[in-house]
Design a protein around this motif. Sequence first.
Motif, PDB file in Angstrom:
ATOM      1  N   PRO A   1     126.080  88.104  -2.637  1.00  0.00           N
ATOM      2  CA  PRO A   1     127.281  88.229  -1.793  1.00  0.00           C
ATOM      3  C   PRO A   1     127.231  87.349  -0.551  1.00  0.00           C
ATOM      4  O   PRO A   1     128.254  86.781  -0.150  1.00  0.00           O
ATOM      5  CB  PRO A   1     127.309  89.710  -1.415  1.00  0.00           C
ATOM      6  N   ALA A   2     126.065  87.221   0.058  1.00  0.00           N
ATOM      7  CA  ALA A   2     125.957  86.376   1.258  1.00  0.00           C
ATOM      8  C   ALA A   2     126.247  84.920   0.918  1.00  0.00           C
ATOM      9  O   ALA A   2     126.917  84.217   1.680  1.00  0.00           O
ATOM     10  CB  ALA A   2     124.569  86.520   1.873  1.00  0.00           C
ATOM     11  N   THR A   3     125.774  84.463  -0.226  1.00  0.00           N
ATOM     12  CA  THR A   3     126.036  83.088  -0.651  1.00  0.00           C
ATOM     13  C   THR A   3     127.521  82.876  -0.931  1.00  0.00           C
ATOM     14  O   THR A   3     128.095  81.849  -0.552  1.00  0.00           O
ATOM     15  CB  THR A   3     125.207  82.745  -1.899  1.00  0.00           C
ATOM     16  N   LEU A   4     128.163  83.847  -1.598  1.00  0.00           N
ATOM     17  CA  LEU A   4     129.588  83.706  -1.886  1.00  0.00           C
ATOM     18  C   LEU A   4     130.428  83.709  -0.610  1.00  0.00           C
ATOM     19  O   LEU A   4     131.403  82.958  -0.498  1.00  0.00           O
ATOM     20  CB  LEU A   4     130.038  84.830  -2.820  1.00  0.00           C
ATOM     21  N   ILE A   5     130.052  84.526   0.354  1.00  0.00           N
ATOM     22  CA  ILE A   5     130.783  84.533   1.623  1.00  0.00           C
ATOM     23  C   ILE A   5     130.556  83.217   2.365  1.00  0.00           C
ATOM     24  O   ILE A   5     131.484  82.657   2.951  1.00  0.00           O
ATOM     25  CB  ILE A   5     130.363  85.748   2.466  1.00  0.00           C
ATOM     26  N   ALA A   6     129.323  82.691   2.316  1.00  0.00           N
ATOM     27  CA  ALA A   6     129.051  81.410   2.970  1.00  0.00           C
ATOM     28  C   ALA A   6     129.842  80.277   2.307  1.00  0.00           C
ATOM     29  O   ALA A   6     130.348  79.382   2.997  1.00  0.00           O
ATOM     30  CB  ALA A   6     127.554  81.106   2.928  1.00  0.00           C
ATOM     31  N   LEU A   7     129.968  80.312   0.984  1.00  0.00           N
ATOM     32  CA  LEU A   7     130.738  79.274   0.288  1.00  0.00           C
ATOM     33  C   LEU A   7     132.235  79.367   0.593  1.00  0.00           C
ATOM     34  O   LEU A   7     132.942  78.367   0.554  1.00  0.00           O
ATOM     35  CB  LEU A   7     130.509  79.370  -1.225  1.00  0.00           C
ATOM     36  N   SER A   8     132.715  80.565   0.872  1.00  0.00           N
ATOM     37  CA  SER A   8     134.136  80.710   1.172  1.00  0.00           C
ATOM     38  C   SER A   8     134.439  80.514   2.653  1.00  0.00           C
ATOM     39  O   SER A   8     135.603  80.571   3.054  1.00  0.00           O
ATOM     40  CB  SER A   8     134.628  82.085   0.719  1.00  0.00           C
ATOM     41  N   ALA A   9     133.420  80.253   3.472  1.00  0.00           N
ATOM     42  CA  ALA A   9     133.636  80.109   4.921  1.00  0.00           C
ATOM     43  C   ALA A   9     134.508  78.896   5.253  1.00  0.00           C
ATOM     44  O   ALA A   9     135.385  78.986   6.115  1.00  0.00           O
ATOM     45  CB  ALA A   9     132.297  80.009   5.644  1.00  0.00           C
ATOM     46  N   ILE A  10     134.297  77.766   4.593  1.00  0.00           N
ATOM     47  CA  ILE A  10     135.071  76.555   4.910  1.00  0.00           C
ATOM     48  C   ILE A  10     136.555  76.750   4.597  1.00  0.00           C
ATOM     49  O   ILE A  10     137.401  76.479   5.459  1.00  0.00           O
ATOM     50  CB  ILE A  10     134.473  75.324   4.198  1.00  0.00           C
ATOM     51  N   PRO A  11     136.936  77.245   3.410  1.00  0.00           N
ATOM     52  CA  PRO A  11     138.369  77.485   3.180  1.00  0.00           C
ATOM     53  C   PRO A  11     138.952  78.557   4.102  1.00  0.00           C
ATOM     54  O   PRO A  11     140.113  78.470   4.504  1.00  0.00           O
ATOM     55  CB  PRO A  11     138.441  77.935   1.721  1.00  0.00           C
ATOM     56  N   LEU A  12     138.145  79.566   4.459  1.00  0.00           N
ATOM     57  CA  LEU A  12     138.641  80.600   5.359  1.00  0.00           C
ATOM     58  C   LEU A  12     138.902  80.035   6.752  1.00  0.00           C
ATOM     59  O   LEU A  12     139.912  80.375   7.388  1.00  0.00           O
ATOM     60  CB  LEU A  12     137.649  81.762   5.438  1.00  0.00           C
ATOM     61  N   ILE A  13     138.032  79.188   7.221  1.00  0.00           N
ATOM     62  CA  ILE A  13     138.222  78.569   8.538  1.00  0.00           C
ATOM     63  C   ILE A  13     139.438  77.638   8.526  1.00  0.00           C
ATOM     64  O   ILE A  13     140.248  77.653   9.452  1.00  0.00           O
ATOM     65  CB  ILE A  13     136.939  77.830   8.971  1.00  0.00           C
ATOM     66  N   ALA A  14     139.573  76.852   7.467  1.00  0.00           N
ATOM     67  CA  ALA A  14     140.737  75.958   7.364  1.00  0.00           C
ATOM     68  C   ALA A  14     142.025  76.763   7.284  1.00  0.00           C
ATOM     69  O   ALA A  14     143.046  76.385   7.897  1.00  0.00           O
ATOM     70  CB  ALA A  14     140.595  75.063   6.138  1.00  0.00           C
ATOM     71  N   GLY A  15     142.015  77.881   6.555  1.00  0.00           N
ATOM     72  CA  GLY A  15     143.193  78.738   6.490  1.00  0.00           C
ATOM     73  C   GLY A  15     143.524  79.354   7.840  1.00  0.00           C
ATOM     74  O   GLY A  15     144.697  79.479   8.207  1.00  0.00           O
ATOM     75  N   ALA A  16     142.495  79.732   8.593  1.00  0.00           N
ATOM     76  CA  ALA A  16     142.727  80.285   9.930  1.00  0.00           C
ATOM     77  C   ALA A  16     143.348  79.236  10.850  1.00  0.00           C
ATOM     78  O   ALA A  16     144.276  79.542  11.616  1.00  0.00           O
ATOM     79  CB  ALA A  16     141.421  80.808  10.515  1.00  0.00           C
TER      80      ALA A  16
END
Length: 118
Positions: free
Chosen positions: A28-43
């Motif tokens: 789960p930590a790896t999946l959240i880290a991988l989704s961090a870039i799209p989440l930041i761009a979406g924010a």
Amino acid sequence: MNNPAPAARRPAGVPSRATGRGSGWPVPATLIALSAIPLIAGAFRLVQLAGGPATIPADDRFTFPAPLVVHIAGAALYALVGAFQFVPGSGGTTRTGTAGRGASWPSPGCSSPDRRCG
């Protein structure tokens, strides 16, 4: 001669929970880290749509921002909640143990009162 029932045996190569694979949080930590870039761009995009500074170049295709906001919020929810399905012990039961129970209707030819037709 009341012998207790024999304990269920685990197949060879399947670790027990007590001696298993550790904490189970790396996936789960790896999946959240991988989704961090799209989440930041979406924010950043949501801040821009709310009237903030233009951090991302504007796109003329989106004159009405509601679908874009729903898409970004849904993708963020999907990315974050979806990662937690891999945390051991969060589901309570295994998927194969509950798959299909009570989720389907009996076949049309089933006349059993408890609906256990094969």
